[in-house]
Enzyme design. Structure first.
Site, short mmCIF file in Angstrom:
data_model
loop_
_atom_site.label_atom_id
_atom_site.label_comp_id
_atom_site.label_asym_id
_atom_site.label_seq_id
_atom_site.Cartn_x
_atom_site.Cartn_y
_atom_site.Cartn_z
N HIS A 123 -4.08 -4.84 0.36
CA HIS A 123 -3.77 -5.21 1.31
C HIS A 123 -3.94 -7.21 1.87
CE1 HIS A 123 -4.04 -1.95 4.35
NE2 HIS A 123 -4.18 -1.12 2.63
N CYS A 146 1.00 -1.17 0.27
CA CYS A 146 -0.07 -0.26 -0.31
C CYS A 146 1.06 1.18 0.25
CB CYS A 146 -1.05 0.12 0.93
SG CYS A 146 -2.62 1.08 1.15
N GLU A 170 -2.35 -8.83 3.76
CA GLU A 170 -2.98 -9.55 5.28
C GLU A 170 -4.51 -9.63 5.43
OE1 GLU A 170 -4.42 -5.32 5.24
OE2 GLU A 170 -2.76 -6.18 4.27
#
Length: 380
Positions: free
Chosen positions: A354, A264, A356
Site C-alpha cells: 500500500h 494489492c 498510499e
C-alpha cells in the site's frame, strides 16, 4: 470510559478458532457474535485506518501491539465510510484516549458500528498459534451468545472460507465519483474501485491527477468514457481467483497500452491478466512494517501490507506473456513472496503493498511518481 463501555468490559467473551483452540476474555465493542477469518496485524499504530480498510472485509483482526485505543477515534483518519473488519481482538484497551484529535473512544466507535470484539486476550499466544497453524476461521462470542464450546465451534466451522470468496463488489462504490486534482490538472486517471482506500486518490490528486473512481463492475467502455491518461486498479478483499471481471477489464486496458498501475488486489489482478497463478499465503502479510526490496534500484523499503493471497511468478528471469515480457519488480525480504510486477514492453506495473501509506510508512510514495512518469512518457 463511558458507562456502557464499563458494563461491556465486564461481559465475558470467548474466541473460538476453527481448530478448536479457545481464548477467554471480555467483550470489547458490541456484544454478540461474529464470524470471519482470523488474521493478525503487526502495526503498532494506525488502528483506525486498519479498521476502515475495505480489504479487511470478513476478517477478524488480531492486533499484536498490546495497547490499543490510546489515541481514540477522530473523523479525519477513516479510509472509507465505515469499519469493515468482522471482529476485533486486543490485549489491553486504553481506558482513556490521550490525543487532542480524539472525539470518542475506540470502544464507543466499535459499539456504534456493531463490531463485536474481545479484550484481555493473550494476543502474543494467539499470533504465534496463527503463525504456526495458518489463518483460519474464527468466532467471537460474548454475552448471551456464549454457549457450550461444541456449539460455538460448529458455528465457526459452518462459516464460509476466504478461499473462493468474491468480495470486491461488496465493498466497492456503486456510483462513480470524481476526486479533483489539487492545483492544476495534469492528468486524468480512471480508478477501478475493488476496495479503494480514501488516501489513494488523494495521493494522486496531490500530483495533479483528476481521479474518476469507478465501481468494480465498470466496463471497458466506462473506463475509456473518462478519456483517461492512465488506469488504476485498487486494493480489495477476497480471493483473486474469483475476480474474472476485473481480470478481463485489465486485459482490455493492456491491449490498448494505456499506462496502468495496480496495488494489492490490483497486483494480483495483473498477475492473472498476464497468465500467472495466485495462491493463498499461510497467514498473510498485514501491518506497517514489512520489508520489501525494489529490484530495479536495490532499495529496501518498509511498507504497509494487507493481503492473504500472492502471485505465483518466477523470480529468476523475465517471463513471456500475451502482452510482452514481464518481470518481478519487488520481493518481500521476509519470505521471498512476489511484491510487484512490471511489464517491459508496455507501460504497466503493480505492487502488492500500500504505497498510499495510511497510516504509514512513506517509503513507497515514489510509486505514484513512477505512475506519473509513465503517463508523461505516453503523452510524449
Amino acid at each position: 470510559m463511558t458507562t456502557s463501555a464499563r458494563k461491556a468490559s465486564r461481559v465475558p467473551a470467548v474466541l473460538v478458532l476453527e481448530d478448536g483452540r479457545t481464548f477467554r476474555g471480555r467483550a470489547y465493542g458490541a456484544v454478540g457474535e461474529t464470524l470471519g477469518e482470523a488474521v493478525f496485524s503487526t502495526g503498532m499504530t494506525g488502528y483506525q485506518e486498519t479498521l476502515t480498510d475495505p480489504s479487511y472485509h470478513r476478517q477478524v483482526v488480531v492486533m499484536t501491539a498490546p495497547h490499543i485505543g490510546n489515541t481514540g477515534v477522530n473523523d479525519e483518519d477513516p479510509e472509507s465510510r465505515r469499519i469493515w473488519v468482522a471482529g476485533y481482538v486486543v490485549r489491553d484497551p486504553a481506558r482513556v484516549p490521550s490525543s487532542w484529535r480524539s472525539v470518542r473512544t475506540l470502544d464507543e466507535e466499535l459499539t456504534a458500528q456493531g463490531v463485536v470484539g474481545i479484550s484481555g486476550v493473550d494476543t502474543r499466544a494467539l499470533t504465534r498459534h496463527l503463525r504456526e497453524r495458518g489463518a483460519m476461521r474464527v468466532g467471537i462470542f460474548s454475552g448471551d451468545a456464549v454457549t457450550d464450546e461444541a456449539a460455538m465451534l460448529a458455528k465457526v466451522k459452518a462459516a464460509p472460507e476466504m478461499t473462493g470468496a468474491d468480495l470486491a463488489a461488496e465493498v466497492a462504490t456503486t456510483e462513480a465519483y470524481t476526486v479533483p486534482a489539487i492545483g492544476s490538472r495534469r492528468f486524468t486517471v480512471a480508478a477501478v474501485d475493488l476496495g479503494i482506500k480514501g488516501m489513494t486518490p488523494h495521493r494522486m490528486a496531490e500530483r495533479g491527477i483528476e481521479v474518476h473512481v469507478l465501481p468494480a463492475t465498470a466496463t471497458i467502455e466506462d473506463v475509456y468514457a473518462v478519456e483517461p491518461d492512465g488506469v488504476f486498479f485498487s486494493n480489495g478483499p477476497g480471493d483473486p481467483a474469483t475476480a474474472d471481471h476485473p481480470v478481463a477489464l485489465m486485459r482490455g486496458v493492456l491491449e490498448r497500452s494505456t499506462p496502468l498501475f495496480g496495488i494489492c488486489f490490483g497486483n494480483q489482478i495483473l498477475g492473472r491478466a498476464l497468465g500467472f497463478g495466485t495462491y493463498k499465503l499461510k497467514y498473510g502479510h498485514r501491518g506497517i512494517n514489512q520489508p520489501v526490496q525494489d529490484r530495479l534500484t536495490g532499495k529496501v523499503e518498509v511498507t504497509a501490507h494487507n493481503h492473504g493471497f500472492a502471485v505465483d511468478a518466477p523470480l529468476d528471469a523475465p517471463s513471456d506473456t500475451p502482452y510482452g515480457r514481464a518481470e518481478v519488480s519487488h520481493v518481500c525480504l521476509n519470505d521471498g513472496v512476489v511484491e510487484g510486477l512490471r511489464l517491459l514492453d508496455r507501460p504497466a506495473f503493480s505492487v502488492q503493498y500500500h504505497p498510499e501509506a495510511a497510516a504509514g510508512p512513506h517509503d513507497a510514495a515514489y510509486l505514484f511518481d513512477r505512475f506519473v512518469s509513465l503517463m508523461e512518457g505516453q503523452r510524449a
